[in-house]
Write a protein that holds these residues in place. Structure first.
Motif, mmCIF file in Angstrom:
data_model
loop_
_atom_site.group_PDB
_atom_site.id
_atom_site.type_symbol
_atom_site.label_atom_id
_atom_site.label_comp_id
_atom_site.label_asym_id
_atom_site.label_seq_id
_atom_site.Cartn_x
_atom_site.Cartn_y
_atom_site.Cartn_z
ATOM 1 N N ALA A 207 19.123 -7.759 21.567
ATOM 2 C CA ALA A 207 18.665 -8.671 20.513
ATOM 3 C C ALA A 207 17.921 -7.919 19.417
ATOM 4 C CB ALA A 207 17.776 -9.758 21.105
ATOM 5 N N ILE A 208 18.670 -7.511 18.403
ATOM 6 C CA ILE A 208 18.113 -6.865 17.210
ATOM 7 C C ILE A 208 18.902 -7.356 16.012
ATOM 8 C CG2 ILE A 208 19.588 -4.832 17.493
ATOM 9 C CD1 ILE A 208 17.334 -3.152 16.264
ATOM 10 N N GLU A 209 18.227 -7.573 14.883
ATOM 11 C CA GLU A 209 18.915 -8.045 13.680
ATOM 12 C C GLU A 209 17.992 -7.896 12.474
ATOM 13 O OE1 GLU A 209 19.955 -12.039 14.648
ATOM 14 O OE2 GLU A 209 17.921 -12.815 14.492
ATOM 15 N N ALA A 210 18.463 -8.401 11.346
ATOM 16 C CA ALA A 210 17.650 -8.557 10.133
ATOM 17 C C ALA A 210 17.034 -7.262 9.617
ATOM 18 C CB ALA A 210 16.544 -9.584 10.381
ATOM 19 N N PRO A 211 17.845 -6.237 9.320
ATOM 20 C CA PRO A 211 17.266 -5.006 8.775
ATOM 21 C C PRO A 211 16.728 -5.210 7.367
ATOM 22 C CG PRO A 211 19.645 -4.940 8.574
ATOM 23 C CD PRO A 211 19.321 -6.173 9.379
ATOM 24 N N PHE A 212 15.635 -4.512 7.066
ATOM 25 C CA PHE A 212 15.125 -4.445 5.694
ATOM 26 C C PHE A 212 14.505 -3.073 5.503
ATOM 27 C CE2 PHE A 212 12.687 -5.004 1.910
ATOM 28 C CZ PHE A 212 13.378 -5.951 1.186
ATOM 29 N N ILE A 213 14.944 -2.349 4.476
ATOM 30 C CA ILE A 213 14.473 -0.989 4.223
ATOM 31 C C ILE A 213 13.574 -0.991 2.992
ATOM 32 C CG2 ILE A 213 15.145 1.385 3.701
ATOM 33 C CD1 ILE A 213 17.753 0.857 5.217
ATOM 34 N N PHE A 214 12.390 -0.396 3.153
ATOM 35 C CA PHE A 214 11.357 -0.390 2.117
ATOM 36 C C PHE A 214 10.896 1.043 1.898
ATOM 37 C CE2 PHE A 214 6.662 -1.062 1.192
ATOM 38 C CZ PHE A 214 6.843 -1.559 -0.092
ATOM 39 N N LYS A 215 10.971 1.530 0.650
ATOM 40 C CA LYS A 215 10.581 2.909 0.340
ATOM 41 C C LYS A 215 9.097 2.964 -0.029
ATOM 42 C CE LYS A 215 11.184 7.306 -0.406
ATOM 43 N NZ LYS A 215 11.844 7.855 -1.600
ATOM 44 N N LYS A 216 8.351 3.865 0.657
ATOM 45 C CA LYS A 216 6.917 3.991 0.425
ATOM 46 C C LYS A 216 6.444 5.307 1.041
ATOM 47 C CE LYS A 216 2.795 2.143 -0.680
ATOM 48 N NZ LYS A 216 2.408 1.569 -1.981
ATOM 49 N N ASN A 217 5.486 5.956 0.412
ATOM 50 C CA ASN A 217 4.853 7.155 0.981
ATOM 51 C C ASN A 217 5.868 8.268 1.277
ATOM 52 O OD1 ASN A 217 2.405 5.607 1.127
ATOM 53 N ND2 ASN A 217 3.084 4.757 3.076
ATOM 54 N N ASN A 218 6.931 8.351 0.468
ATOM 55 C CA ASN A 218 8.001 9.330 0.669
ATOM 56 C C ASN A 218 8.805 9.102 1.940
ATOM 57 O OD1 ASN A 218 7.487 10.862 -1.730
ATOM 58 N ND2 ASN A 218 5.712 11.770 -0.693
ATOM 59 N N TYR A 219 8.697 7.896 2.508
ATOM 60 C CA TYR A 219 9.500 7.506 3.669
ATOM 61 C C TYR A 219 10.310 6.258 3.338
ATOM 62 C CZ TYR A 219 6.772 10.500 6.876
ATOM 63 O OH TYR A 219 6.165 11.556 7.511
ATOM 64 N N TYR A 220 11.443 6.134 4.033
ATOM 65 C CA TYR A 220 12.161 4.874 4.097
ATOM 66 C C TYR A 220 11.736 4.194 5.402
ATOM 67 C CZ TYR A 220 15.168 6.732 0.400
ATOM 68 O OH TYR A 220 15.646 7.255 -0.781
ATOM 69 N N TYR A 221 11.169 2.997 5.296
ATOM 70 C CA TYR A 221 10.740 2.247 6.476
ATOM 71 C C TYR A 221 11.805 1.197 6.795
ATOM 72 C CZ TYR A 221 6.183 4.401 5.808
ATOM 73 O OH TYR A 221 5.155 5.319 5.675
ATOM 74 N N LEU A 222 12.312 1.237 8.016
ATOM 75 C CA LEU A 222 13.317 0.276 8.465
ATOM 76 C C LEU A 222 12.641 -0.768 9.356
ATOM 77 C CD1 LEU A 222 16.163 -0.841 8.963
ATOM 78 C CD2 LEU A 222 16.447 0.931 10.735
ATOM 79 N N PHE A 223 12.579 -2.002 8.858
ATOM 80 C CA PHE A 223 12.079 -3.124 9.639
ATOM 81 C C PHE A 223 13.264 -3.854 10.270
ATOM 82 C CE2 PHE A 223 9.051 -2.424 6.206
ATOM 83 C CZ PHE A 223 7.820 -2.488 6.844
ATOM 84 N N THR A 224 13.124 -4.241 11.526
ATOM 85 C CA THR A 224 14.120 -5.075 12.184
ATOM 86 C C THR A 224 13.407 -6.165 12.969
ATOM 87 O OG1 THR A 224 14.186 -3.634 14.137
ATOM 88 C CG2 THR A 224 15.815 -3.208 12.399
ATOM 89 N N SER A 225 14.168 -7.184 13.357
ATOM 90 C CA SER A 225 13.619 -8.263 14.185
ATOM 91 C C SER A 225 14.236 -8.200 15.573
ATOM 92 C CB SER A 225 13.897 -9.623 13.541
ATOM 93 O OG SER A 225 13.169 -9.762 12.337
ATOM 94 N N TRP A 226 13.380 -8.300 16.584
ATOM 95 C CA TRP A 226 13.805 -8.234 17.979
ATOM 96 C C TRP A 226 13.701 -9.607 18.632
ATOM 97 C CZ3 TRP A 226 11.282 -3.330 20.633
ATOM 98 C CH2 TRP A 226 11.771 -2.166 20.019
ATOM 99 N N ASP A 227 14.504 -9.774 19.666
ATOM 100 C CA ASP A 227 14.478 -10.947 20.538
ATOM 101 C C ASP A 227 14.969 -12.196 19.820
ATOM 102 O OD1 ASP A 227 13.738 -9.245 22.567
ATOM 103 O OD2 ASP A 227 11.596 -9.558 22.251
#
Length: 321
Positions: A207-227
């Motif tokens: 159970a993983i879905e809903a990716p969202f990538i946000f650029k900040k602090n010289n990183y790409y942050y990948l958020f996902t939703s679990w369960d």
């Protein structure tokens, strides 16, 4: 202050708290935000894609749905499609808004991601008109181990656009787009950037879905939703995060675990106020970073409501709320 004036004071205070909480608890699923001039526009799952607007991120008014009538191609993907469109994403690029959206049969990967464009989000503007460009990507049962829903588009530091997407199955995928943001680049370049299937860390839970990538602090942050979402009081949704120096990964969590092998650091999960929280997006508005998501409100019998919180960053540049 005597008893009666004190009682009056607290009655007014409670009334104001009630009004404010109601202003912030509009019913939404899968919210995304964008700002045009002094107005925020929120798009979310709903009939024809639900849209609301606000000037303060607290008080919202309804706007016209993106698709008053279902896109003409949707019945070919999901027969007798009811125009209940899922999980949009929106970006502004080269003087145009691009809105990505999901068509799907619930619980199946009979799905497609479409895209529509507009030059303004102000419905009172004479130039306001959503133009649908049809299918960008489609998944088929018994062919694909991925699900073409929950789109998110990011343009990297090389000005290359990427589409991340996915729900359950073999996790979160990414594919390169052409510069028109309307088609898959050729030759095709795909990446698997996160999953939870058959790994020790996930306990076999896919159970993983809903990716969202946000650029900040010289990183790409990948958020996902679990369960599990969409179950009211039984919802177990939570938000996990990882990061990478490259938009295509590999993404790792705080402990260095690969998201592509089941890793992920939990950012926020359900509590006594919300049974589950998830399907987020992230933005910087006027110098402040925000996490936008929905939660299943314990005070409203598990109703799904809009939540917006400021993102803070620790000394190692990991997000927290």
């Amino acid at each position: 202050m005597n008893f009666y004036s004190t009682k009056y004071y607290y009655s007014v205070l409670l009334f104001l708290v009630f009004i404010i909480s109601k202003a912030q608890s509009i019913s939404v699923h899968d919210p995304v935000l964008i700002k045009e001039k002094d107005t925020y526009y929120l798009f979310c799952t709903g009939k024809g894609i639900k849209c609301l607007s606000s000037t303060d991120l607290k008080n919202w008014k309804s706007e016209p749905a993106v698709f008053p009538e279902k896109p003409i191609w949707t019945d070919k993907v999901v027969p007798d499609f009811g125009n209940h469109i899922w999980a949009p994403d929106i970006i502004f690029h080269k003087n145009q808004y691009y809105l990505y959206y999901s068509i799907s049969a619930f619980g199946k990967n009979t799905s497609a991601i479409g895209v529509a464009t507009n030059v303004t989000l102000n419905a009172n503007d004479s130039n306001f008109k959503w133009v649908d460009h049809g299918i960008l990507l489609q998944s088929y049962p018994n062919r694909d181990e991925w699900n073409a829903i929950d789109p998110n588009v990011i343009i990297d530091d090389n000005n290359t656009p990427w589409l991340s997407f996915g729900s359950f199955w073999d996790g979160i995928k990414m594919v390169k787009l052409n510069s028109d943001l309307l088609s898959i680049a050729q030759p095709q370049e795909w990446h698997s950037i996160a999953k939870r299937k058959n790994t020790a860390l996930s306990g076999g839970n896919s159970a993983i879905e809903a990716p969202f990538i946000f650029k900040k602090n010289n990183y790409y942050y990948l958020f996902t939703s679990w369960d599990l979402c969409c179950k009211g009081k039984e919802s177990t949704y939570k938000i996990a995060v990882g990061r990478s120096k490259s938009v295509s990964g590999p993404y790792v969590d705080k402990e260095g675990n690969l998201l592509s092998q089941g890793g992920g650091t939990i950012l926020i999960k359900g509590d006594e106020n919300y049974f589950g929280v998830g399907h987020n997006s992230a933005y910087t508005f006027d110098g402040v970073d925000y996490l936008v998501y929905h939660g299943y409100d314990a005070q409203q019998n598990g109703k799904s409501v809009l939540l917006i919180k400021e993102i803070k960053w620790d000394s190692d540049f990991w997000p927290y709320l």
